[in-house]
Write an enzyme that holds these catalytic residues in place. Structure first.
Site, PDB file in Angstrom:
ATOM      1  N   CYS A   1       0.810  -1.235   0.000  1.00 43.32           N
ATOM      2  CA  CYS A   1       0.000   0.000   0.000  1.00 43.32           C
ATOM      3  C   CYS A   1       0.835   1.274   0.000  1.00 43.32           C
ATOM      4  CB  CYS A   1      -0.955  -0.008   1.190  1.00 43.32           C
ATOM      5  SG  CYS A   1      -1.758  -1.594   1.432  1.00 43.32           S
TER       6      CYS A   1
ATOM      7  N   LYS B   1      -5.376   3.437   7.539  1.00 43.56           N
ATOM      8  CA  LYS B   1      -5.322   4.364   8.680  1.00 43.56           C
ATOM      9  C   LYS B   1      -4.353   5.505   8.454  1.00 43.56           C
ATOM     10  CE  LYS B   1      -8.212   1.591  10.287  1.00 43.56           C
ATOM     11  NZ  LYS B   1      -8.273   0.785   9.071  1.00 43.56           N
TER      12      LYS B   1
ATOM     13  N   SER C   1     -13.810  -4.380   7.627  1.00 42.47           N
ATOM     14  CA  SER C   1     -12.990  -3.910   6.513  1.00 42.47           C
ATOM     15  C   SER C   1     -13.928  -3.269   5.499  1.00 42.47           C
ATOM     16  CB  SER C   1     -12.310  -5.113   5.880  1.00 42.47           C
ATOM     17  OG  SER C   1     -12.009  -4.844   4.545  1.00 42.47           O
TER      18      SER C   1
HETATM   19 FE1  FES Z   1      -3.625  -1.437   2.715  1.00 43.69          FE
HETATM   20 FE2  FES Z   1      -5.907  -2.698   1.939  1.00 43.69          FE
HETATM   21  S1  FES Z   1      -5.293  -0.650   1.613  1.00 43.69           S
HETATM   22  S2  FES Z   1      -4.258  -3.487   3.106  1.00 43.69           S
END
Ligand code: FES
Length: 560
Positions: free
Chosen positions: A49, A124, A472
């Site tokens: 990410c 986050k 999520s």
């Molecule tokens: Fe980082 Fe999904 S945006 S694990």
């Protein structure tokens, strides 16, 4: 050049040693007369990410230089949500949001910078940076690191959601181990964030709606040259904001939060969006509560068919013009507050008035407000005797609005996952996962492993789940989270027993435990608070400070 702070740190005879330190990292005489900009990159190679954010920081620095400033990069941390899903590490996910805001405060406030650009990616990191923006009230711009490209299995577009759900499908015998393996290999082909409208992409779009990032900057993939162009433009923009005297609290007003909430509901974005916007409002000193979300949610339909509510990934939205195409529809339907100022120095309405969509049809990806994808908003706030301070239900990603069933109670996620994997959960069950709240877990972990296993087992429309933890952004099904107060502080969710009847009504905004008050009173007398799970370290420190989910689960005792 605006030099709000750097004069105090670097001008005059007594600051000669401070100048020596910066000469050591390449400053020349002229640099000391320029605005000093920090480029704070949430960076880590421990996951895709934020893998590339230091690279993006170079482009931001170029932009600052072009605009006549001088920039230095510094990192902050990343907790990769997906990698931690279903593990004890997930406890650190939400905690990292506040930690990121705190580390930025320490870093920016201790080096005399005049302005800063924050680069986020994983879930986050983005609210953490925006919380720091409004906390510090220095000219600043948020830049998203961008989403990963989607994967392909033949002509099936894959996101990481497919891999999570494939585990449930394999465990329930619907696919082979070889098929699971193929999906695992193909679903995440580049660096960048998870590819659907999960939490990271939700927050990136909300940042545009809030006005803290450049219009159009949310959707270009992490690998795209346009992302690097937005990085340079963000560097230029922060100095323009400084010249114009635009600080984050002039941008993050009630109206801006209103616009972000409308966008969250219209896109069926992640339920985490509620928690993070509450925390951002708190840090900004703006009164924006669950009641505001509740009111707004009743007038906004879903107009985007993005995963998990629909079939499309972020890169598909990018192809048709990105977030501005959504925002312009909402603006044209009079659902936005157009006067809200942006970091670009103009109100959002003016920017959208000028913005023209590309000549690519939006068919199937976006819908009109008058003829929406779903006639109700993506998320609803629920209240009732099971959640007196509120709970959230992601109705945009569920095909069932009303559900009644019998409770199956688990004190923790691991126990619940075992029950789903063993086939113990049956149609009509309401899985209750508790002691996973902000203080109890601590850190309100996300339940994707369990929710994906339920959906993967084909029970997405016949089993509901209720928790004081979080979900999520990839979660779908009949899921109610953020139940407040949480079990660990004696919320009614702590009193539920196996077999109790529970009523969930997304349309009416109701979450009811169908047990007489006298019986609940009897159970309350027998309830004792569990001892804290951790006695030292970060998790203990967090549990001692954190507020409930309806207050954004913030740890800052009061806004600066
Ligand atoms: Fe980082 Fe999904 S945006 S694990």
């Amino acid at each position: 050049m605006v030099r709000v702070r750097s004069r105090m740190w670097y001008d005059g005879v007594d600051n000669a040693p401070h100048r020596s330190y910066l000469r050591a990292v390449g400053f020349n005489e002229w640099d000391f007369s320029k605005s000093l900009v920090a480029v704070v990159a949430a960076w880590s190679e421990l996951g895709p990410c934020n893998y590339h954010t230091l690279e993006l920081a170079k482009y931001v620095k170029e932009g600052v230089k072009e605009a006549g400033g001088v920039a230095l990069a510094a990192p902050t941390i990343v907790v990769n949500d997906g990698i931690n899903m279903g593990t004890p590490g997930m406890r650190y996910s939400l905690i990292s949001r506040d930690l990121i805001a705190d580390t930025i405060e320490a870093q920016v406030n201790s080096h005399g910078v005049d302005a800063w650009v924050g680069i986020g990616g994983c879930d986050k990191t983005q609210p953490g940076i925006i919380m720091a923006m409004v906390r510090l009230e220095l000219p600043s711009v948020y830049l998203y690191g961008g989403t990963a490209e989607a994967g392909w299995l033949g002509d099936r577009e894959l996101t990481i959601e497919d891999t999570f759900e494939a585990v449930g499908a394999y465990l329930s015998g619907k696919i082979t181990l070889e098929e699971l393996r193929r999906i695992e290999e193909l679903s995440f082909p580049t660096y960048g964030t998870c590819q659907g409208l999960f939490t990271a992409n939700t927050m990136a779009i909300l940042a545009e709606a809030l006005g803290v990032s450049l219009l159009g900057s949310a959707t270009p993939p992490a690998t795209s040259a346009r992302r690097r162009a937005y990085a340079a433009a963000s560097g230029r923009a922060v100095l323009k904001a400084a010249e114009l005297g635009i600080t984050p609290r002039k941008v993050v007003t009630y109206d801006a939060l209103y616009n972000a909430a409308v966008t969250l509901f219209a896109t069926a974005g992640s339920t985490n969006g509620i928690l993070h916007l509450l925390a951002i409002a708190y840090e900004a000193g703006v009164k924006f509560t669950l009641d505001d979300f509740d009111e707004i949610s009743r007038k906004v339909p879903v107009i985007a068919a993005l995963r998990p509510a629909g079939p499309y990934a972020m890169q598909d939205l990018d192809r048709i013009g990105g977030a501005p195409r959504i925002l312009k529809k909402l603006y044209k339907a009079n659902l936005l507050r157009p006067e809200a100022l942006t970091v670009e120095g103009e109100p959002i309405g003016k920017l959208l008035e000028r913005w023209q969509p590309p000549s690519v049809p939006e068919t199937g990806i976006l819908y009109d407000v008058e003829k929406p994808y779903k006639p109700y908003s993506g998320i609803r706030i629920l209240r009732g005797n099971l959640a007196p301070s509120g709970a959230v239900m992601k109705i945009g990603a569920a095909n069932v609005l009303k559900f009644e069933g019998r409770a199956r109670v688990y004190d923790g996620e691991a126990e619940a996952f075992k029950a789903v994997a063993a086939g113990e959960i049956k149609q009509g069950d309401v899985v209750v996962i508790r002691y996973e709240g902000p203080r109890g877990a601590p850190g309100m972990p996300e339940m994707l492993k369990v929710t994906a296993a339920i959906v993967g087992a084909g029970l997405g429309e016949s089993v509901a789940l209720i928790t004081d933890g979080r979900f999520s952004g990839a979660t779908r099904g009949i899921m109610v989270g953020h139940v407040a107060p949480e079990a660990a502080v004696g919320g009614p969710i702590a009193l539920v027993e196996n077999g109790d009847r529970i009523i969930i009504d997304g349309g009416a905004g109701l979450l009811k435990l169908d047990v007489p008050d006298e019986e609940l009173e009897r159970r309350r007398k027998n309830w004792t608070p569990p001892p804290p799970k951790y006695s030292g370290g970060l998790l203990a420190k967090y549990a001692a400070l954190v507020q409930q989910a309806d207050k954004g689960a913030v740890t800052n005792p009061r806004p600066l």
